[in-house]
Scaffold this motif. Sequence first.
Motif, PDB file in Angstrom:
ATOM      1  N   HIS A 144      -4.280   1.922 -29.878  1.00 31.31           N
ATOM      2  CA  HIS A 144      -4.339   0.458 -29.990  1.00 31.31           C
ATOM      3  C   HIS A 144      -4.899  -0.157 -28.708  1.00 31.31           C
ATOM      4  N   LYS A 145      -4.418   0.307 -27.559  1.00 32.08           N
ATOM      5  CA  LYS A 145      -4.846  -0.270 -26.281  1.00 32.08           C
ATOM      6  C   LYS A 145      -6.356  -0.111 -26.097  1.00 32.08           C
ATOM      7  N   PHE A 146      -6.857   1.100 -26.361  1.00 30.50           N
ATOM      8  CA  PHE A 146      -8.298   1.307 -26.213  1.00 30.50           C
ATOM      9  C   PHE A 146      -9.073   0.429 -27.191  1.00 30.50           C
ATOM     10  N   SER A 147      -8.623   0.380 -28.433  1.00 27.70           N
ATOM     11  CA  SER A 147      -9.333  -0.402 -29.437  1.00 27.70           C
ATOM     12  C   SER A 147      -9.425  -1.865 -29.017  1.00 27.70           C
ATOM     13  N   TYR A 148      -8.319  -2.393 -28.484  1.00 34.15           N
ATOM     14  CA  TYR A 148      -8.339  -3.775 -28.032  1.00 34.15           C
ATOM     15  C   TYR A 148      -9.350  -3.994 -26.912  1.00 34.15           C
ATOM     16  N   SER A 149      -9.554  -2.971 -26.092  1.00 36.70           N
ATOM     17  CA  SER A 149     -10.513  -3.106 -24.990  1.00 36.70           C
ATOM     18  C   SER A 149     -11.939  -3.259 -25.491  1.00 36.70           C
TER      19      SER A 149
END
Length: 529
Positions: free
Chosen positions: A86-91
Amino acid sequence: MMDFSQRLERVSANPQALTQFGRGLEREALRITPQGKLSTQPHPVGLGSALTNQWVTTDFAESLLEFITPVSRDVDELLSQLSDIHKFSYSQLGSEMLWPMSMPCYVGDESDIELAQYGSSNIGRMKTLYREGLKRRYGSIMQIISGVHFNFSFPDSFWQQLFGDQSEDERQASVSESYFALIRNYYRFGWLIPYLFGASPALCGSFLKKDGAKLDFQKTGKGTYFLPKSTALRLSDLGYTNHAQSALKIGFNHLAQYLDGLQKAIHTPSEEFADIGVKVDGQLRQLNTNVLQIENELYAPIRPKRVTKSGEKPSEALARGGVEYIEVRSLDVNPFSPIGITAEQVRFLDLFLTWAVLSPSDDMDDAELACWRDNWKKVVLQGREPELQLQIGCRGERLPLRDWALRVFSELEQVAVVMDQANGGSHYQQTLTTLTGWVSDPELTLSAQVLRHIEANEGIGKFGLELAAKHAQWLEKQSYSRYSQAEFEAEAAASVLKQQQIEQADEVSFEAFLADYFADLQQNPFKNA
């Protein structure tokens, strides 16, 4: 034949049998604009190829992301992996956010929903054409509902404790038989999952343009509709349903019966879908005109699965090697979690699925298949009615939901004790203590919590947007714990190259590819390609 307590005692003699469960998660989420509307932008370039990225893909629509974890043996590791994805996708999302609920955000028009795109390869074009068929059969808006899928398997040590020494063929037959016993018990009592964790008691009015008149909705705020005692409208006739499938009566008594029923569904022509056509004015509209275009179109709250080999269909994998794991598909997205699910929910699923495989499970006839469907329908539409009556088995007792649930929970307590002994700590017993309170008081359930917040925020739009922003801020502040930004970027780049290689390797036309894929269909619409 051993009863539940005897089986539990047998498997708990080896702690590894209860500490090495295989778990994987698939979480779906719509990309939305800062104003809370459906994104119309293509799949973010920084996420790589939706066809080949192992962690981030898309489901029905280009805007419907799907995050996939590898198999993990540890609950905390599993959720950390999902959080990192999720964190990477948000980036890579820019100003966009992820809609935090199962039922969609505001959709102005179904034409705003673009089908997921997977490139120019034959397999990529087939995936998009399958979605074209879904759009024409059921409409696009039903296909942008989000859920969480939980993949689960028992370790070899579990089966060794349960069955002792067996030949390889005997063991696989026993394992498949046990998973189908689990599935039958899941259908009988799995309504506990939407009761406890259903989180879609309300929906945006834009979703109701076609079917809203069928249910007695109340309205709150700006265009939000709800059923006061519902739990999971996602699982109702408004959600993932296919009325043409209701007559199929696919059985779950053993692997051969299930595969036979599935094959009949794939090979059964549909007059309704024939009216759509396969190729009209040079444009392909669907893969074929049968009740199911492919096996994935079978909507079910739980599925038996086996990892497929390259080019292998799911049923072929099951026929080759038997059941390897099960996929639980009846979880709503938990809107209060930035990643859509909590450790408490995972641990309850551990308990429930272990109970379901160890509990006696008689075969189900057609009458009982109809009975479980009726129970689930009652729970998703009115599950928080204090005196809601359910009947387990077409000739079984009729009791309030609470009484049935407490019967199951009394045996889940036994599972929780041995699970905590094996794993250390008291997480499983604490989970059960909390959820026992939810059984006694329906207003503690997720659906009740969600509905209170929606009413307090004057509608689902404002509440969802506030949660989306809150989750985005939380994820931004998190540190990677299992992966790194560099690993995700490398996978995204590698996935693009892999897609290109697949496209370059194609040697036949798209229609010839489809003709070969559906070679076993008597009415193969591509056989003369």
